[in-house]
Design a protein around this motif. Structure first.
Motif, PDB file in Angstrom:
ATOM      1  N   ILE A 123      31.082  24.204  22.316  1.00  0.00           N
ATOM      2  CA  ILE A 123      30.805  25.366  23.124  1.00  0.00           C
ATOM      3  C   ILE A 123      31.965  25.845  23.823  1.00  0.00           C
ATOM      4  O   ILE A 123      32.726  25.206  24.333  1.00  0.00           O
ATOM      5  N   GLY A 124      32.215  27.302  23.247  1.00  0.00           N
ATOM      6  CA  GLY A 124      33.413  27.749  23.780  1.00  0.00           C
ATOM      7  C   GLY A 124      33.358  29.108  24.539  1.00  0.00           C
ATOM      8  O   GLY A 124      32.220  29.448  24.449  1.00  0.00           O
ATOM      9  N   ALA A 125      34.344  29.632  25.143  1.00  0.00           N
ATOM     10  CA  ALA A 125      34.191  30.999  25.794  1.00  0.00           C
ATOM     11  C   ALA A 125      35.210  31.907  25.286  1.00  0.00           C
ATOM     12  O   ALA A 125      36.308  31.991  25.311  1.00  0.00           O
ATOM     13  N   PRO A 126      34.767  32.455  24.082  1.00  0.00           N
ATOM     14  CA  PRO A 126      35.690  33.432  23.168  1.00  0.00           C
ATOM     15  C   PRO A 126      35.952  34.842  23.827  1.00  0.00           C
ATOM     16  O   PRO A 126      36.752  35.496  23.406  1.00  0.00           O
ATOM     17  N   GLY A 127      35.338  35.087  25.044  1.00  0.00           N
ATOM     18  CA  GLY A 127      35.527  36.561  25.552  1.00  0.00           C
ATOM     19  C   GLY A 127      34.643  36.413  27.072  1.00  0.00           C
ATOM     20  O   GLY A 127      33.841  35.592  27.283  1.00  0.00           O
ATOM     21  N   ALA A 128      34.993  37.446  27.812  1.00  0.00           N
ATOM     22  CA  ALA A 128      34.465  37.377  29.106  1.00  0.00           C
ATOM     23  C   ALA A 128      32.937  37.443  28.983  1.00  0.00           C
ATOM     24  O   ALA A 128      32.531  38.504  28.340  1.00  0.00           O
ATOM     25  N   GLY A 129      32.133  36.581  29.863  1.00  0.00           N
ATOM     26  CA  GLY A 129      31.000  36.835  29.586  1.00  0.00           C
ATOM     27  C   GLY A 129      30.174  36.335  28.579  1.00  0.00           C
ATOM     28  O   GLY A 129      29.090  36.611  28.327  1.00  0.00           O
ATOM     29  N   VAL A 130      30.986  35.511  27.658  1.00  0.00           N
ATOM     30  CA  VAL A 130      30.420  35.145  26.270  1.00  0.00           C
ATOM     31  C   VAL A 130      30.563  33.583  26.283  1.00  0.00           C
ATOM     32  O   VAL A 130      31.737  33.101  26.408  1.00  0.00           O
ATOM     33  N   ARG A 131      29.594  33.021  25.578  1.00  0.00           N
ATOM     34  CA  ARG A 131      29.672  31.843  25.271  1.00  0.00           C
ATOM     35  C   ARG A 131      29.374  31.559  23.821  1.00  0.00           C
ATOM     36  O   ARG A 131      28.090  32.272  23.259  1.00  0.00           O
ATOM     37  N   ILE A 132      29.867  30.702  22.979  1.00  0.00           N
ATOM     38  CA  ILE A 132      29.538  30.374  21.531  1.00  0.00           C
ATOM     39  C   ILE A 132      29.248  28.878  21.460  1.00  0.00           C
ATOM     40  O   ILE A 132      29.814  28.078  22.046  1.00  0.00           O
ATOM     41  N   ALA A 133      28.126  28.759  20.806  1.00  0.00           N
ATOM     42  CA  ALA A 133      27.450  27.182  20.991  1.00  0.00           C
ATOM     43  C   ALA A 133      27.301  26.911  19.494  1.00  0.00           C
ATOM     44  O   ALA A 133      26.395  27.613  18.895  1.00  0.00           O
ATOM     45  N   ILE A 134      27.739  25.856  18.876  1.00  0.00           N
ATOM     46  CA  ILE A 134      27.430  25.525  17.476  1.00  0.00           C
ATOM     47  C   ILE A 134      27.195  23.671  17.671  1.00  0.00           C
ATOM     48  O   ILE A 134      28.227  23.329  18.008  1.00  0.00           O
ATOM     49  N   VAL A 135      26.126  23.493  17.084  1.00  0.00           N
ATOM     50  CA  VAL A 135      25.994  21.857  16.719  1.00  0.00           C
ATOM     51  C   VAL A 135      26.737  21.658  15.470  1.00  0.00           C
ATOM     52  O   VAL A 135      26.241  22.130  14.436  1.00  0.00           O
ATOM     53  N   THR A 136      27.634  20.752  15.655  1.00  0.00           N
ATOM     54  CA  THR A 136      28.571  20.429  14.400  1.00  0.00           C
ATOM     55  C   THR A 136      28.347  19.287  13.848  1.00  0.00           C
ATOM     56  O   THR A 136      29.216  18.435  13.239  1.00  0.00           O
ATOM     57  N   CYS A 137      27.040  18.627  14.178  1.00  0.00           N
ATOM     58  CA  CYS A 137      26.637  17.470  13.305  1.00  0.00           C
ATOM     59  C   CYS A 137      25.151  17.996  13.005  1.00  0.00           C
ATOM     60  O   CYS A 137      24.599  18.674  13.538  1.00  0.00           O
ATOM     61  N   GLY A 138      24.581  16.977  12.305  1.00  0.00           N
ATOM     62  CA  GLY A 138      23.075  17.360  12.025  1.00  0.00           C
ATOM     63  C   GLY A 138      22.037  16.915  13.191  1.00  0.00           C
ATOM     64  O   GLY A 138      21.042  16.190  12.893  1.00  0.00           O
ATOM     65  N   ALA A 139      22.258  17.492  14.265  1.00  0.00           N
ATOM     66  CA  ALA A 139      21.249  17.007  15.186  1.00  0.00           C
ATOM     67  C   ALA A 139      20.780  18.003  16.391  1.00  0.00           C
ATOM     68  O   ALA A 139      20.495  17.754  17.474  1.00  0.00           O
ATOM     69  N   GLY A 140      20.820  19.017  15.810  1.00  0.00           N
ATOM     70  CA  GLY A 140      20.451  20.346  16.454  1.00  0.00           C
ATOM     71  C   GLY A 140      19.021  20.544  17.094  1.00  0.00           C
ATOM     72  O   GLY A 140      18.880  20.583  18.272  1.00  0.00           O
ATOM     73  N   ALA A 141      18.127  19.903  16.038  1.00  0.00           N
ATOM     74  CA  ALA A 141      16.650  19.886  16.736  1.00  0.00           C
ATOM     75  C   ALA A 141      16.742  18.790  17.824  1.00  0.00           C
ATOM     76  O   ALA A 141      15.637  19.035  18.588  1.00  0.00           O
ATOM     77  N   SER A 142      17.534  17.873  17.911  1.00  0.00           N
ATOM     78  CA  SER A 142      17.391  16.612  18.852  1.00  0.00           C
ATOM     79  C   SER A 142      18.130  16.982  19.977  1.00  0.00           C
ATOM     80  O   SER A 142      18.067  16.215  21.146  1.00  0.00           O
ATOM     81  N   THR A 143      19.019  18.088  20.248  1.00  0.00           N
ATOM     82  CA  THR A 143      19.873  18.199  21.257  1.00  0.00           C
ATOM     83  C   THR A 143      19.725  19.511  21.680  1.00  0.00           C
ATOM     84  O   THR A 143      20.476  19.774  22.957  1.00  0.00           O
ATOM     85  N   ALA A 144      19.202  20.484  20.984  1.00  0.00           N
ATOM     86  CA  ALA A 144      19.247  22.054  21.376  1.00  0.00           C
ATOM     87  C   ALA A 144      18.828  22.367  22.887  1.00  0.00           C
ATOM     88  O   ALA A 144      19.691  22.989  23.422  1.00  0.00           O
ATOM     89  N   PHE A 145      17.898  21.731  23.601  1.00  0.00           N
ATOM     90  CA  PHE A 145      17.435  22.095  24.688  1.00  0.00           C
ATOM     91  C   PHE A 145      18.578  21.724  26.032  1.00  0.00           C
ATOM     92  O   PHE A 145      18.597  22.514  26.845  1.00  0.00           O
ATOM     93  N   ALA A 146      18.982  20.648  25.620  1.00  0.00           N
ATOM     94  CA  ALA A 146      20.210  20.177  26.629  1.00  0.00           C
ATOM     95  C   ALA A 146      21.214  21.316  26.549  1.00  0.00           C
ATOM     96  O   ALA A 146      21.849  21.569  27.525  1.00  0.00           O
ATOM     97  N   ILE A 147      21.533  21.365  25.302  1.00  0.00           N
ATOM     98  CA  ILE A 147      22.870  22.262  24.985  1.00  0.00           C
ATOM     99  C   ILE A 147      22.544  23.942  25.600  1.00  0.00           C
ATOM    100  O   ILE A 147      23.380  24.553  26.266  1.00  0.00           O
ATOM    101  N   GLY A 148      21.537  24.212  25.416  1.00  0.00           N
ATOM    102  CA  GLY A 148      20.962  25.532  25.851  1.00  0.00           C
ATOM    103  C   GLY A 148      20.965  25.487  27.452  1.00  0.00           C
ATOM    104  O   GLY A 148      21.441  26.628  28.021  1.00  0.00           O
ATOM    105  N   GLU A 149      20.765  24.571  28.152  1.00  0.00           N
ATOM    106  CA  GLU A 149      20.828  24.366  29.468  1.00  0.00           C
ATOM    107  C   GLU A 149      22.348  24.678  29.896  1.00  0.00           C
ATOM    108  O   GLU A 149      22.611  25.069  31.026  1.00  0.00           O
ATOM    109  N   GLU A 150      23.020  23.933  29.261  1.00  0.00           N
ATOM    110  CA  GLU A 150      24.484  23.679  29.371  1.00  0.00           C
ATOM    111  C   GLU A 150      25.211  25.247  29.471  1.00  0.00           C
ATOM    112  O   GLU A 150      26.018  25.719  30.253  1.00  0.00           O
ATOM    113  N   VAL A 151      24.804  25.856  28.273  1.00  0.00           N
ATOM    114  CA  VAL A 151      25.204  27.260  28.273  1.00  0.00           C
ATOM    115  C   VAL A 151      24.953  28.265  29.306  1.00  0.00           C
ATOM    116  O   VAL A 151      25.616  28.867  29.670  1.00  0.00           O
TER     117      VAL A 151
END
Ligand SMILES: Cc1cc2nc3c(=O)[nH]c(=O)nc-3n(C[C@H](O)[C@H](O)[C@H](O)COP(=O)(O)OP(=O)(O)OC[C@H]3O[C@@H](n4cnc5c(N)ncnc54)[C@H](O)[C@@H]3O)c2cc1C
Length: 393
Positions: free
Chosen positions: A342-370
């Protein structure tokens, strides 16, 4: 050309599970959201997966916490969005004493919440179809959920649109972000904040920024097998999974298991094969998978890899695999040094990438973090969720 004069609070790039999860977290904060995707219907990892929301076996602490939170949200949304839950729970079969040792160590950790260790006889009472003569023990976890992704993702998107006013722009590629202006293949739109959830596309948006991370792509082979004539009570995994999923494989007891698997199943390890079996409403089984890493993996299913998957099915269930009905491949983002970026590549922008095979299992928590990071709403979320920044776990 301006494609809409509405000014959104948040634009989400990508309508995979992470984009939809981020949209949902934003909607819950009362924000006006637009989701933009270049495909006319969901076609990425989020609809090619098992739909398996896995808690047990996720990497200890952060990912495990994210998976528990995500499971909770899936449960709520499944009801609201009319998404059937096809399995609850997981059975990890162990055919080697070394695997049993891993499960015993696991049972001594906080991750054993909702789990119990069964003997082979107890396991066969739960699932008489575990016919392998080598079966020694089974870890039964009650925490997992399974949805049919190819239906669940479109239903979730339709529900966000119809019930929560999320605006979707499909068939529209985002070509540049300079918040509040978002350039697309069809013109521009405006949003105060932007969440980029591009899956395994590292070359369209923020390519220079992403080049600073060791990202690659992972290709998986998947099979749909015919209805075996019985209903599984839960998703299944096998010994090989204990050497792959960090919640097990990082335990001390996993070292002897890995050494034994290297002697006994080198081909499986070479192709990253382990076993997940889940069942669809029509009785057919989704069975996988393999893992091959490359910046641009080849698009083909290789028969010798499918044969390794079927061989592990045969060994762990003691059952000849039913005929193959479908084959497909999928890819997801991968990085050796982190599970989520989860990175901040620009003002007011976040980029979020699940870099393992667990996006279906973790996406809602990550979305909240973003969303918490972009709108400073962290106090409104469970404070046990991890801090915003690139995370290595
Ligand atoms: C075969 C397979 C099995 C898996 N099994 C499981 C499992 O059982 N459990 C689990 O938890 N995880 C599993 N995973 C992993 C999981 O599916 C992924 O981690 C997750 O789907 C990633 O979601 P995402 O939204 O980040 O990416 P994606 O689903 O790839 O979505 C990204 C979206 O962004 C869009 N996009 C990208 N760039 C742009 C742009 N510039 N403009 C417009 N749109 C853009 C794409 O079109 C795409 O729709 C599996 C993955 C695969 C491939």
């Amino acid at each position: 050309m301006v494609i809409t004069h509405a000014r959104f609070d948040l634009a989400v790039v990508g309508a995979g599970i992470l984009g939809l999860a981020t949209a949902w977290a934003a909607v819950r904060q009362g924000l006006r959201v637009v989701v933009v995707d270049r495909d006319s219907q969901a076609n990425g990892a989020s609809v090619r997966n098992f739909g398996f929301v896995t808690v047990s076996g996720q990497c200890r602490t952060t990912m495990w916490a994210r998976a528990r939170r995500t499971r909770e949200v899936w449960s709520e949304l499944a009801q609201a969005a009319n998404i059937p839950i096809l399995h609850r729970g997981l059975m990890v079969t162990a055919r080697r004493p070394e695997s049993v040792a891993v499960l015993e160590e696991f049972m001594g950790t906080e991750m054993a919440e909702g789990c119990r260790l069964l003997t082979a006889a107890q396991a066969r009472q739960r699932c008489p179809h575990l016919a392998s003569p080598d079966l020694l023990a089974v870890l039964e976890s009650t925490l997992e959920l399974r949805v049919e992704s190819v239906q669940a993702i479109p239903r979730l998107a339709a529900w966000l649109d119809a019930a929560h006013g999320v605006h979707f722009m499909r068939g529209t590629a985002v070509t540049g972000v300079d918040a509040p202006v978002i350039s697309t293949s069809r013109g521009t739109l405006e949003a105060t904040r932007v969440a980029v959830c591009p899956g395994d596309d590292f070359n369209t948006l923020y390519a220079d920024y992403l080049a600073g991370y060791s990202l690659t792509r992972c290709k998986l082979q998947m099979l749909r097998l015919a209805d075996p004539g019985f209903k599984l009570p839960a998703a299944l995994m096998s010994d090989l999974s204990l050497a792959r999923y960090l919640g097990y494989s990082a335990l001390d007891a996993a070292a002897p298991l890995k050494a034994r698997l290297e002697r006994e199943q080198p081909q499986h390890l070479e192709h990253g094969v382990h076993l997940i079996v889940v069942q669809s409403a029509d009785g057919s089984l989704i069975v996988g998978d393999s893992h091959e890493y490359a910046a641009t993996p080849d698009p083909f299913s290789h028969e010798h890899v499918d044969a390794l998957i079927r061989e592990e099915f045969r060994a762990s269930l003691g059952l000849e695999p039913p005929p193959t009905l479908e084959r497909w491949t999928g890819t997801y983002a991968s990085a050796a040094d982190r599970q989520v970026l989860i990175g901040a590549p620009g003002a007011g922008v976040r980029i979020a990438i699940v870099t393992c095979g667990a996006g279906a299992s973790t996406a809602f928590a990550i979305g909240e973090e973003v969303v918490a990071s972009l709108f400073d709403t962290s106090t409104r979320f469970d404070t046990s969720t991890p801090r915003m920044t690139s995370t290595t776990s």
